[in-house]
Write an enzyme that holds these catalytic residues in place. Structure first.
Site, PDB file in Angstrom:
ATOM      1  N   SER A   1      25.965  43.075  38.197  1.00  0.00           N
ATOM      2  CA  SER A   1      27.105  43.953  37.921  1.00  0.00           C
ATOM      3  C   SER A   1      26.873  44.683  36.600  1.00  0.00           C
ATOM      4  CB  SER A   1      28.394  43.136  37.841  1.00  0.00           C
ATOM      5  OG  SER A   1      28.429  42.422  36.620  1.00  0.00           O
ATOM      6  N   ASN A   2      27.591  45.766  36.420  1.00  0.00           N
ATOM      7  CA  ASN A   2      27.409  46.529  35.179  1.00  0.00           C
ATOM      8  C   ASN A   2      27.871  45.743  33.955  1.00  0.00           C
ATOM      9  OD1 ASN A   2      26.529  48.389  37.009  1.00  0.00           O
ATOM     10  ND2 ASN A   2      27.567  50.124  36.025  1.00  0.00           N
ATOM     11  N   GLU A   3      28.782  44.792  34.165  1.00  0.00           N
ATOM     12  CA  GLU A   3      29.165  43.922  33.047  1.00  0.00           C
ATOM     13  C   GLU A   3      27.961  43.061  32.646  1.00  0.00           C
ATOM     14  OE1 GLU A   3      31.152  44.174  35.861  1.00  0.00           O
ATOM     15  OE2 GLU A   3      32.497  45.570  34.847  1.00  0.00           O
TER      16      GLU A   3
ATOM     17  N   GLN B   1      17.177  40.163  51.076  1.00  0.00           N
ATOM     18  CA  GLN B   1      17.187  39.401  49.826  1.00  0.00           C
ATOM     19  C   GLN B   1      18.227  38.284  49.863  1.00  0.00           C
ATOM     20  OE1 GLN B   1      18.612  41.663  46.458  1.00  0.00           O
ATOM     21  NE2 GLN B   1      17.662  40.284  44.969  1.00  0.00           N
TER      22      GLN B   1
ATOM     23  N   TYR C   1      19.555  35.958  47.512  1.00  0.00           N
ATOM     24  CA  TYR C   1      19.834  35.414  46.179  1.00  0.00           C
ATOM     25  C   TYR C   1      21.258  34.865  46.115  1.00  0.00           C
ATOM     26  CZ  TYR C   1      15.700  36.972  43.487  1.00  0.00           C
ATOM     27  OH  TYR C   1      14.450  37.129  42.961  1.00  0.00           O
ATOM     28  N   SER C   2      22.262  35.747  46.297  1.00  0.00           N
ATOM     29  CA  SER C   2      23.663  35.384  46.039  1.00  0.00           C
ATOM     30  C   SER C   2      24.177  34.344  47.021  1.00  0.00           C
ATOM     31  CB  SER C   2      24.550  36.621  46.138  1.00  0.00           C
ATOM     32  OG  SER C   2      24.072  37.622  45.285  1.00  0.00           O
TER      33      SER C   2
ATOM     34  N   GLU D   1      14.293  45.237  40.959  1.00  0.00           N
ATOM     35  CA  GLU D   1      15.482  45.575  41.737  1.00  0.00           C
ATOM     36  C   GLU D   1      16.310  46.631  40.999  1.00  0.00           C
ATOM     37  OE1 GLU D   1      18.160  42.292  42.504  1.00  0.00           O
ATOM     38  OE2 GLU D   1      19.436  43.545  43.762  1.00  0.00           O
TER      39      GLU D   1
HETATM   40  C1  LIG Z   1      27.382  45.902  48.867  1.00  0.00           C
HETATM   41  C2  LIG Z   1      26.714  44.718  48.230  1.00  0.00           C
HETATM   42  C3  LIG Z   1      25.436  44.370  48.622  1.00  0.00           C
HETATM   43  C4  LIG Z   1      24.820  43.226  48.111  1.00  0.00           C
HETATM   44  N1  LIG Z   1      23.581  42.876  48.574  1.00  0.00           N
HETATM   45  C5  LIG Z   1      23.025  41.703  48.172  1.00  0.00           C
HETATM   46  C6  LIG Z   1      21.789  41.238  48.736  1.00  0.00           C
HETATM   47  O1  LIG Z   1      21.208  41.898  49.605  1.00  0.00           O
HETATM   48  N2  LIG Z   1      21.313  40.049  48.352  1.00  0.00           N
HETATM   49  C7  LIG Z   1      21.939  39.287  47.413  1.00  0.00           C
HETATM   50  O2  LIG Z   1      21.428  38.231  47.082  1.00  0.00           O
HETATM   51  N3  LIG Z   1      23.106  39.691  46.845  1.00  0.00           N
HETATM   52  C8  LIG Z   1      23.666  40.883  47.210  1.00  0.00           C
HETATM   53  N4  LIG Z   1      24.877  41.301  46.667  1.00  0.00           N
HETATM   54  C9  LIG Z   1      25.586  40.400  45.745  1.00  0.00           C
HETATM   55  C10 LIG Z   1      25.587  40.854  44.301  1.00  0.00           C
HETATM   56  O3  LIG Z   1      24.373  40.567  43.710  1.00  0.00           O
HETATM   57  C11 LIG Z   1      26.777  40.114  43.614  1.00  0.00           C
HETATM   58  O4  LIG Z   1      27.952  40.657  44.151  1.00  0.00           O
HETATM   59  C12 LIG Z   1      26.753  40.279  42.130  1.00  0.00           C
HETATM   60  O5  LIG Z   1      25.710  39.553  41.569  1.00  0.00           O
HETATM   61  C13 LIG Z   1      28.086  39.814  41.498  1.00  0.00           C
HETATM   62  O6  LIG Z   1      28.434  38.534  41.910  1.00  0.00           O
HETATM   63  P1  LIG Z   1      29.858  38.217  42.533  1.00  0.00           P
HETATM   64  O7  LIG Z   1      30.149  39.222  43.544  1.00  0.00           O
HETATM   65  O8  LIG Z   1      29.872  36.788  42.931  1.00  0.00           O
HETATM   66  O9  LIG Z   1      30.880  38.446  41.338  1.00  0.00           O
HETATM   67  P2  LIG Z   1      31.200  37.429  40.152  1.00  0.00           P
HETATM   68  O10 LIG Z   1      29.940  36.972  39.556  1.00  0.00           O
HETATM   69  O11 LIG Z   1      32.175  36.439  40.609  1.00  0.00           O
HETATM   70  O12 LIG Z   1      31.885  38.432  39.132  1.00  0.00           O
HETATM   71  C14 LIG Z   1      33.230  38.844  39.213  1.00  0.00           C
HETATM   72  C15 LIG Z   1      33.491  39.779  38.062  1.00  0.00           C
HETATM   73  O13 LIG Z   1      33.265  39.094  36.835  1.00  0.00           O
HETATM   74  C16 LIG Z   1      32.306  39.774  36.045  1.00  0.00           C
HETATM   75  N5  LIG Z   1      31.530  38.807  35.285  1.00  0.00           N
HETATM   76  C17 LIG Z   1      30.898  37.706  35.753  1.00  0.00           C
HETATM   77  N6  LIG Z   1      30.283  37.075  34.761  1.00  0.00           N
HETATM   78  C18 LIG Z   1      30.507  37.782  33.634  1.00  0.00           C
HETATM   79  C19 LIG Z   1      30.133  37.638  32.251  1.00  0.00           C
HETATM   80  N7  LIG Z   1      29.386  36.624  31.835  1.00  0.00           N
HETATM   81  N8  LIG Z   1      30.556  38.566  31.365  1.00  0.00           N
HETATM   82  C20 LIG Z   1      31.323  39.594  31.760  1.00  0.00           C
HETATM   83  N9  LIG Z   1      31.712  39.779  33.046  1.00  0.00           N
HETATM   84  C21 LIG Z   1      31.312  38.884  33.964  1.00  0.00           C
HETATM   85  C22 LIG Z   1      31.489  40.540  37.042  1.00  0.00           C
HETATM   86  O14 LIG Z   1      30.842  41.636  36.428  1.00  0.00           O
HETATM   87  C23 LIG Z   1      32.545  40.966  38.033  1.00  0.00           C
HETATM   88  O15 LIG Z   1      33.219  42.080  37.550  1.00  0.00           O
HETATM   89  C24 LIG Z   1      25.490  42.450  47.142  1.00  0.00           C
HETATM   90  C25 LIG Z   1      26.761  42.824  46.719  1.00  0.00           C
HETATM   91  C26 LIG Z   1      27.382  43.938  47.245  1.00  0.00           C
HETATM   92  C27 LIG Z   1      28.752  44.319  46.773  1.00  0.00           C
END
Ligand SMILES: Cc1cc2nc3c(=O)[nH]c(=O)nc-3n(C[C@H](O)[C@H](O)[C@H](O)COP(=O)(O)OP(=O)(O)OC[C@H]3O[C@@H](n4cnc5c(N)ncnc54)[C@H](O)[C@@H]3O)c2cc1C
Ligand SMILES: Cc1cc2nc3c(=O)[nH]c(=O)nc-3n(C[C@H](O)[C@H](O)[C@H](O)COP(=O)(O)OP(=O)(O)OC[C@H]3O[C@@H](n4cnc5c(N)ncnc54)[C@H](O)[C@@H]3O)c2cc1C
Lengths: 386, 377
Positions: free
Chosen positions: A371-373, A126, A128-129, A245
């Site tokens: 994320s759970n948030e 996937q 996406y990120s 998902e």
């Molecule tokens: C082990 C693992 C596997 C993964 N696998 C994939 C994959 O296969 N493909 C893929 O595309 N992605 C993958 N991901 C990425 C995952 O989707 C992102 O980590 C996730 O969407 C959070 O983005 P970020 O890590 O950039 O955190 P950020 O978005 O920077 O967030 C940082 C913190 O801020 C909080 N936050 C952000 N915005 C808000 C808001 N509006 N209100 C309240 N809190 C907020 C978040 O909850 C988090 O606690 C994976 C991540 C992990 C850890």
């Protein structure tokens, strides 16, 4: 209301259980139960075994290999697989990309991608990120420029789970950066990981494992026939997929197995009221979540796509998984600090040593798949109208 | 009442912090962890040079005769920098057993060398199945001729692999879980019959399981009174627990600072993520946990020097309970609020997570100290 399995459902469960017992290889099961890393072959081996039996994608339409099971049957099946310690079916293909293709794909795309996905010939991941686009997925920057009959893709994806195993990646790309609304101008592309210009780099995680990667795209040519749905309308596809998902992240069957495991490992610790009470609370949460899950599945009978309720399953399911991993680590007491022997040849209790690492690794569950948030934000907005 | 550190304590902290800031950055630490020994002799020598190894020991052995509050400033700095050298094992555990229970001859033999960085120690007391109860001792010390012969197995011995001396708890009388009948012995790690299986810990330190098979030691190896070792062991463990509380405060401070910084700099949805109230409240709770942790660590470090044993046990367990809960809470929040970045090996925050996870369990997890506190009335 009747919360018991019917005689037919019970018979179905017995059939599934017997089949799994006869067909699940000991080696793969032992790896799962001992928290060892699963190789591509471990994952695909079980996928292919299920595919031969016709059970790898129960939720697909029958014409493409689905089983036409009821939601209860599907649940029983998952529960039996999880309970037995079967390797997970990697969800990116059959559970994420497939629903998208079935809903938005052309007949040619379905014909081309679904059968090899089903058989386990293609391993999917996937895309996406991105470094700047995590929770805020719509801010993604990876560019796709249309040049005649293909797109040229340049940019970076990250946290790509099992990208190092993958043959294909489904990607969200920015096809029109000129749009005012960021959700517009995004397209959904299927990209062959063997294309020239793709580089995969491992990211080490805090438990010492390798499961996620950075994926770089440098002028990667992608044929236009790999565009799913309309050009610049990828956000619709993206959102549709996210529901599927999240549906897979509750992991109730696995948590039930882990719960039994904690009890078995705890031994005399079960006489400690502090430990036992905490474990009991988790067990009761899990009992409730199992029914909540069935209630929600029941509402999906009519075939409508999952909505905000899956966010609830994701939040509770992942919190329970983390609580169980923590309890499991606690059973090891001071021995939970062991990680790796200095002398690799030394005898070493690898199972006990895996419990601390697993606790660390499971922190991911409240971060990934939204994320759970973010899940709470979704419920606040979509369900509560706040 | 006065909560200020003295001028000397501030100076000690500054010197140590300056050294760690230049010589113990993330990359330097990563190299040390990956090295065959798992710690740095150069860093160890520098700690000796700065006098950090001598802080709690008497002037006659080359130390400063420092209090536990003096040690608190050291442990905080080590905790913030995630130092992996065998400081706690040597200075806080093994060295303490010698300083508190040893004869003049034993002290003269070991402590000056320790202070100069020439001798390392470890405390081999936990055993399989005993969790954190120091009374659970199945290793036997049988009287034989003019000395003793030790047999049995110790586990999870912090820095047992690099120690020159092991302080070993062994049973000279009684059944496996009795408080009476335990004696402490000074055993050379290289003595015949001692087998050490070293491993890396989850937080990148080293620990070892130690097998003792017919290890003969002379009578002079006995540390403290025969059969009454549990009191000395508990005193040393309470002291080390107070130190671990201070170390955790340092690591919690780093987690707090790094997470706060991330909330201010990481942007999503066009704004710093710290502008989301859901995260602001979480960060406030982290701050509260940090302040509470610091307070209870102060209490433990002061009381561990002055309180009667019953009161000492009570306060140390109170501190460790609060610290264990704070370490767990803050480390989990730090990773969560960093998103996926918090999960990566490349960021110090994930190492801090693992360190805090282990500190939460060191010398007893929250449950252990909750029970010990509750039982203290
Ligand atoms: C082990 C693992 C596997 C993964 N696998 C994939 C994959 O296969 N493909 C893929 O595309 N992605 C993958 N991901 C990425 C995952 O989707 C992102 O980590 C996730 O969407 C959070 O983005 P970020 O890590 O950039 O955190 P950020 O978005 O920077 O967030 C940082 C913190 O801020 C909080 N936050 C952000 N915005 C808000 C808001 N509006 N209100 C309240 N809190 C907020 C978040 O909850 C988090 O606690 C994976 C991540 C992990 C850890
Ligand atoms: C027993 C009692 C004694 C009191 N005594 C006095 C007194 O002597 N003199 C006096 O002047 N007042 C007094 N108060 C009133 C008190 O100060 C108010 O109740 C208080 O300021 C909250 O205001 P509110 O009740 O209007 O709730 P609201 O302000 O309407 O708040 C409702 C809820 O929303 C939350 N909330 C509001 N704004 C935000 C925000 N920006 N972010 C997050 N959450 C928010 C609140 O925390 C609360 O949970 C008393 C109240 C009580 C219950």
């Amino acid at each position: 209301m009747d919360l018991n399995y019917s005689p037919e459902e019970s018979a179905f469960r017995d059939e599934v259980r017997a089949w799994i017992r006869a067909n699940l290889p000991d080696e793969a099961r032992d790896k799962v139960l001992n928290y060892r890393e699963l190789s591509k072959d471990d994952l695909l081996g079980w996928h292919r075994t299920l595919a031969k039996k016709g059970w790898v994608a129960p939720h697909w339409p029958v014409e493409w290999g689905g089983t036409d099971w009821t939601v209860v049957q599907r649940y029983i099946f998952e529960e039996e697989c999880g309970g037995a310690g079967a390797p997970p079916i990697v969800s990116f293909g059959v559970r994420m990309c497939a629903p998208v293709l079935l809903r938005f794909g052309t007949p040619e795309q379905k014909q081309r991608f679904l059968p090899p996905m089903y058989r386990g010939d293609d391993f999917w991941c996937q895309g996406y990120s991105e470094p700047g686009a995590g929770s805020d997925l719509a801010s993604l920057k990876t560019r796709a420029i249309r040049q005649g009959d293909h797109f040229v893709v340049t940019g970076q994806k990250t946290w790509t789970t099992l990208g190092h195993y993958a043959d294909w990646i489904f990607c969200l790309v920015r096809s029109d950066p000129g749009r005012e609304k960021r959700q517009e101008g995004i397209s959904f592309l299927l990209i062959d990981m063997r294309s020239p210009g793709i580089t995969v780099r491992p990211i080490g995680l805090l438990d010492g494992g390798h499961e996620v990667n950075e994926v770089f795209f440098d002028d990667v040519k992608v044929p236009v026939e790999n565009l799913v749905h309309e050009e610049h309308k990828g956000w619709t596809v993206a959102k549709y997929l996210l529901g599927y998902e999240r549906m897979g992240t509750g992991n109730i069957a696995v948590s039930k197995r882990e719960l039994a495991r904690v009890k078995a490992l705890a031994g005399p610790l079960l006489d400690d009221p502090r430990f036992r009470d905490r474990l009991t609370r988790v067990e009761v949460e899990l009992m409730a979540l199992e029914i909540t899950n069935l209630r929600f599945l029941d509402q999906l009978r009519g075939g409508r796509p999952p909505g905000a309720e899956v966010s609830l399953l994701k939040i509770k399911g992942t919190e329970i998984q983390q609580a169980l991993a923590e309890l499991m680590m606690q059973t090891a007491g001071p021995r939970a600090q062991a990680f790796r022997p200095v002398d690799p040849a030394a005898t070493f209790d690898r199972f006990t040593a895996s419990l601390g690492a697993r606790y660390c690794n499971m922190r991911k569950a409240t971060i990934y798949a939204g994320s759970n948030e973010i899940q709470r934000n979704i419920i606040a907005k979509a369900t509560l109208g706040l | 009442m006065n909560f200020e550190y003295t001028e000397e304590q501030r100076l000690l902290a500054e010197t140590l912090r300056r050294f760690l800031a230049t010589g113990y950055g993330f990359d330097a630490r990563a190299k040390i962890i990956a090295s065959p020994q798992g710690y740095s002799e150069d860093v160890w020598a520098a700690l000796a040079e700065m006098g950090v190894l001598g802080v709690p020991f008497a002037a006659e052995h080359g130390g400063f005769g420092g209090t536990t509050v003096d040690m608190m400033v050291v442990m905080e700095a080590l905790g913030e920098a995630l130092v992996v050298e065998p400081y706690l094992a040597t200075v806080g555990l093994g060295g303490q057993a010698v300083a508190r229970g040893g004869t003049a001859a034993q002290q003269a033999r070991i402590l000056p060398a320790l202070v100069q960085g020439k001798a390392k120690l470890a405390f081999a007391q936990s055993e399989r199945g005993g969790r954190w109860d120091p009374r659970h001792v199945a290793v036997r010390a049988r009287a034989s001729g003019d000395g003793f012969v030790l047999d049995g197995e110790k586990c999870a011995v912090l820095h047992g692999g690099c120690a020159d001396w092991l302080v070993v708890s062994a049973r000279t009388a009684g059944a496996d879980a009795d408080a009476g009948g335990i004696s402490l012995f000074l055993v050379e790690r290289g003595a015949p019959g001692v087998a050490v299986a070293e491993y890396r810990t989850l937080d990148s330190l080293r620990a070892a399981d130690v097998r003792l098979a017919g290890v003969a030691v002379p009578r002079e190896a006995l540390l403290g009174a025969q059969g009454q070792g549990i009191e000395l062991a508990e005193e040393v463990l309470d002291y080390a627990t107070a130190l671990v509380c201070a170390e955790a405060v340092g690591a919690i401070k780093y987690a707090h600072d790094a997470t706060l910084d991330y909330l201010k700099t990481r942007r999503q949805f066009g704004v710093p993520i710290g502008s989301f109230q859901a995260l602001q409240h979480r960060m406030v709770d982290v701050l509260i946990a940090y302040e509470q942790a610091r307070s209870i660590a102060c209490l433990a470090c002061v009381k561990v020097d002055t309180a009667e044993p019953a009161e000492r046990r009570r306060v140390v367990s109170a501190a460790k309970l609060r610290i264990a809960d704070a370490a767990r809470h803050v480390s989990q929040e730090a990773v969560q609020l960093h998103g996926a970045m918090g999960m990566t090996e490349e960021l110090k925050i994930s190492h801090t997570f693992r360190r805090l996870t282990m500190l939460a369990q060191a010398f007893g997890d929250a449950d252990h100290h909750l029970a010990r506190f509750a039982a203290s009335g």
